[in-house]
Write a protein that holds these residues in place. Sequence first.
Motif, PDB file in Angstrom:
ATOM      1  N   ARG A 126       0.773  -1.300  -0.045  1.00  0.00           N
ATOM      2  CA  ARG A 126      -0.001   0.087   0.181  1.00  0.00           C
ATOM      3  C   ARG A 126       0.815   1.247   0.135  1.00  0.00           C
ATOM      4  O   ARG A 126       0.527   2.148  -0.591  1.00  0.00           O
ATOM      5  N   ILE A 127       1.968   1.118   0.820  1.00  0.00           N
ATOM      6  CA  ILE A 127       2.893   2.425   0.912  1.00  0.00           C
ATOM      7  C   ILE A 127       3.528   2.517  -0.497  1.00  0.00           C
ATOM      8  O   ILE A 127       3.545   3.704  -0.796  1.00  0.00           O
ATOM      9  N   SER A 128       3.844   1.359  -1.033  1.00  0.00           N
ATOM     10  CA  SER A 128       4.861   1.510  -2.469  1.00  0.00           C
ATOM     11  C   SER A 128       3.817   2.068  -3.507  1.00  0.00           C
ATOM     12  O   SER A 128       4.162   2.857  -4.438  1.00  0.00           O
ATOM     13  N   ARG A 129       2.187   1.867  -3.451  1.00  0.00           N
ATOM     14  CA  ARG A 129       1.300   2.250  -4.582  1.00  0.00           C
ATOM     15  C   ARG A 129       1.171   3.575  -4.235  1.00  0.00           C
ATOM     16  O   ARG A 129       0.720   4.278  -5.077  1.00  0.00           O
ATOM     17  N   SER A 130       1.457   4.041  -2.966  1.00  0.00           N
ATOM     18  CA  SER A 130       1.103   5.570  -2.969  1.00  0.00           C
ATOM     19  C   SER A 130       1.820   6.617  -3.263  1.00  0.00           C
ATOM     20  O   SER A 130       1.625   7.963  -3.144  1.00  0.00           O
ATOM     21  N   VAL A 131       3.184   6.331  -3.342  1.00  0.00           N
ATOM     22  CA  VAL A 131       4.193   7.138  -3.700  1.00  0.00           C
ATOM     23  C   VAL A 131       5.087   6.871  -5.002  1.00  0.00           C
ATOM     24  O   VAL A 131       4.875   5.785  -5.545  1.00  0.00           O
ATOM     25  N   GLY A 132       5.665   7.736  -5.313  1.00  0.00           N
ATOM     26  CA  GLY A 132       6.584   7.438  -6.638  1.00  0.00           C
ATOM     27  C   GLY A 132       8.024   7.184  -6.520  1.00  0.00           C
ATOM     28  O   GLY A 132       8.811   6.990  -7.325  1.00  0.00           O
ATOM     29  N   LEU A 133       8.518   7.172  -5.183  1.00  0.00           N
ATOM     30  CA  LEU A 133       9.897   6.893  -4.497  1.00  0.00           C
ATOM     31  C   LEU A 133      10.061   5.564  -4.381  1.00  0.00           C
ATOM     32  O   LEU A 133       9.369   4.736  -4.239  1.00  0.00           O
ATOM     33  N   PRO A 134      11.568   5.235  -4.550  1.00  0.00           N
ATOM     34  CA  PRO A 134      12.104   3.917  -4.091  1.00  0.00           C
ATOM     35  C   PRO A 134      11.548   3.715  -2.681  1.00  0.00           C
ATOM     36  O   PRO A 134      11.457   4.676  -1.731  1.00  0.00           O
ATOM     37  N   VAL A 135      11.309   2.474  -2.380  1.00  0.00           N
ATOM     38  CA  VAL A 135      10.727   1.951  -1.124  1.00  0.00           C
ATOM     39  C   VAL A 135      11.592   1.042  -0.439  1.00  0.00           C
ATOM     40  O   VAL A 135      11.959  -0.007  -1.082  1.00  0.00           O
ATOM     41  N   THR A 136      12.251   1.376   0.775  1.00  0.00           N
ATOM     42  CA  THR A 136      12.894   0.214   1.359  1.00  0.00           C
ATOM     43  C   THR A 136      12.197  -0.355   2.621  1.00  0.00           C
ATOM     44  O   THR A 136      11.686   0.465   3.378  1.00  0.00           O
ATOM     45  N   ALA A 137      11.966  -1.629   2.767  1.00  0.00           N
ATOM     46  CA  ALA A 137      11.088  -2.169   3.835  1.00  0.00           C
ATOM     47  C   ALA A 137      11.899  -2.714   4.879  1.00  0.00           C
ATOM     48  O   ALA A 137      12.779  -3.609   4.751  1.00  0.00           O
ATOM     49  N   ASP A 138      11.297  -2.523   6.173  1.00  0.00           N
ATOM     50  CA  ASP A 138      12.078  -3.214   7.362  1.00  0.00           C
ATOM     51  C   ASP A 138      11.546  -4.675   7.436  1.00  0.00           C
ATOM     52  O   ASP A 138      10.322  -4.562   7.705  1.00  0.00           O
ATOM     53  N   MET A 139      12.127  -5.444   7.158  1.00  0.00           N
ATOM     54  CA  MET A 139      11.694  -6.969   7.288  1.00  0.00           C
ATOM     55  C   MET A 139      12.149  -7.810   8.348  1.00  0.00           C
ATOM     56  O   MET A 139      12.273  -8.857   8.168  1.00  0.00           O
ATOM     57  N   GLU A 140      12.309  -7.147   9.340  1.00  0.00           N
ATOM     58  CA  GLU A 140      13.052  -7.653  10.460  1.00  0.00           C
ATOM     59  C   GLU A 140      13.945  -9.093  10.293  1.00  0.00           C
ATOM     60  O   GLU A 140      15.212  -8.675   9.699  1.00  0.00           O
ATOM     61  N   ARG A 141      13.937 -10.243  10.475  1.00  0.00           N
ATOM     62  CA  ARG A 141      14.775 -11.151   9.997  1.00  0.00           C
ATOM     63  C   ARG A 141      14.005 -12.059   8.766  1.00  0.00           C
ATOM     64  O   ARG A 141      14.564 -13.056   8.487  1.00  0.00           O
ATOM     65  N   GLY A 142      13.103 -11.481   8.110  1.00  0.00           N
ATOM     66  CA  GLY A 142      12.656 -12.209   7.067  1.00  0.00           C
ATOM     67  C   GLY A 142      11.398 -12.952   7.230  1.00  0.00           C
ATOM     68  O   GLY A 142      10.788 -13.418   6.496  1.00  0.00           O
ATOM     69  N   TYR A 143      10.727 -12.774   8.399  1.00  0.00           N
ATOM     70  CA  TYR A 143       9.361 -13.301   8.832  1.00  0.00           C
ATOM     71  C   TYR A 143       9.387 -15.066   8.579  1.00  0.00           C
ATOM     72  O   TYR A 143       8.351 -15.620   7.934  1.00  0.00           O
ATOM     73  N   GLY A 144      10.772 -15.602   8.437  1.00  0.00           N
ATOM     74  CA  GLY A 144      10.601 -17.194   8.341  1.00  0.00           C
ATOM     75  C   GLY A 144      10.431 -17.518   6.843  1.00  0.00           C
ATOM     76  O   GLY A 144      10.462 -18.517   6.524  1.00  0.00           O
ATOM     77  N   LEU A 145      10.507 -16.482   5.911  1.00  0.00           N
ATOM     78  CA  LEU A 145      10.569 -16.770   4.450  1.00  0.00           C
ATOM     79  C   LEU A 145      11.985 -17.370   3.915  1.00  0.00           C
ATOM     80  O   LEU A 145      12.919 -16.875   4.529  1.00  0.00           O
ATOM     81  N   GLU A 146      11.848 -18.236   3.063  1.00  0.00           N
ATOM     82  CA  GLU A 146      13.177 -18.566   2.556  1.00  0.00           C
ATOM     83  C   GLU A 146      13.904 -17.399   1.519  1.00  0.00           C
ATOM     84  O   GLU A 146      12.673 -16.759   1.072  1.00  0.00           O
ATOM     85  N   PRO A 147      14.950 -17.407   1.248  1.00  0.00           N
ATOM     86  CA  PRO A 147      15.510 -16.247   0.695  1.00  0.00           C
ATOM     87  C   PRO A 147      14.715 -15.969  -0.681  1.00  0.00           C
ATOM     88  O   PRO A 147      14.464 -14.638  -1.182  1.00  0.00           O
ATOM     89  N   ALA A 148      14.376 -17.011  -1.482  1.00  0.00           N
ATOM     90  CA  ALA A 148      14.049 -16.688  -2.805  1.00  0.00           C
ATOM     91  C   ALA A 148      12.613 -16.243  -2.632  1.00  0.00           C
ATOM     92  O   ALA A 148      12.033 -15.373  -3.519  1.00  0.00           O
TER      93      ALA A 148
END
Length: 275
Positions: free
Chosen positions: A86-108
């Motif tokens: 939602r944040i990315s859609r609302s602006v035209g700037l690059p967005v960098t996201a705080d993903m803590e330690r990845g929420y358990g997702l595999e890297p890919a």
Amino acid sequence: MTISTSEDTGGSAPTTAHEKATALRALHVPGRPLVVPNVWDAASARAVEAAGFPVIATGSAAIAPVLGYDDGEETPVEEMLAAIARISRSVGLPVTADMERGYGLEPAELVERLVAAGASGCNLEDSDPRTGAMIDVDEQIAFLSAVRSAATDAGVDLVINARVDAYMQGPGSPEERLTESVRRGRGYLEAGADCVYPIFVAEAEAVRALVEGIDGPINILFRPGTPSIGELAALGVARVSFGHGLHKAVQAYAARMLAAIRDGESPYPSEPPTP
């Protein structure tokens, strides 16, 4: 003192995912820091964009309470990614996201879902968000290397800000935490990180030692007791972020307004003149 602004993204505003990641990476200049007031929703992101900042950075500790959760990966990953989208859609700037330690997702999957959410970069930390225990340095290096490889294999660019939690969670004296932060920071850069984020370091001499010892772009969290942004620039810092500080301040201000309303007073600093 000079900081990066929306005029420093290389002329015309970046539009493609690759252009946004390239612009984000290029803004990490030691001595001319990228200043990112971390946001928590689309409205705060638009306010940061309107103020002239060149990048939007999310903060997990700010987004989590907005969504009704505690920080520390308590937010379901689907909800966190939806907020980032939602944040990315609302602006035209690059967005960098705080993903803590990845929420358990595999890297890919982490890379795939970040890119789908419109993010050009991410923060990844090296302590367990739920327990606070530091992750073994070799394990974290392998994790960051896998994230970088996954991005390369997917044909996407991703700016990785590798957080070092030794000052916040690590044992030992300040000198030992400094040594450990330098060791981890160097390893994370070699693994493919673009910037190193030794969170909670505050003393000017420690910041200087980290900049010199890690020998790469350094991100410092701005909070009470930290050197000024101008001083951090003079120390060679490349990025300054605010974590959930702005969100806390906004919530505290709202609480004061609510208390005034409860007490039958005006919540505004001064009443507008009567027409």
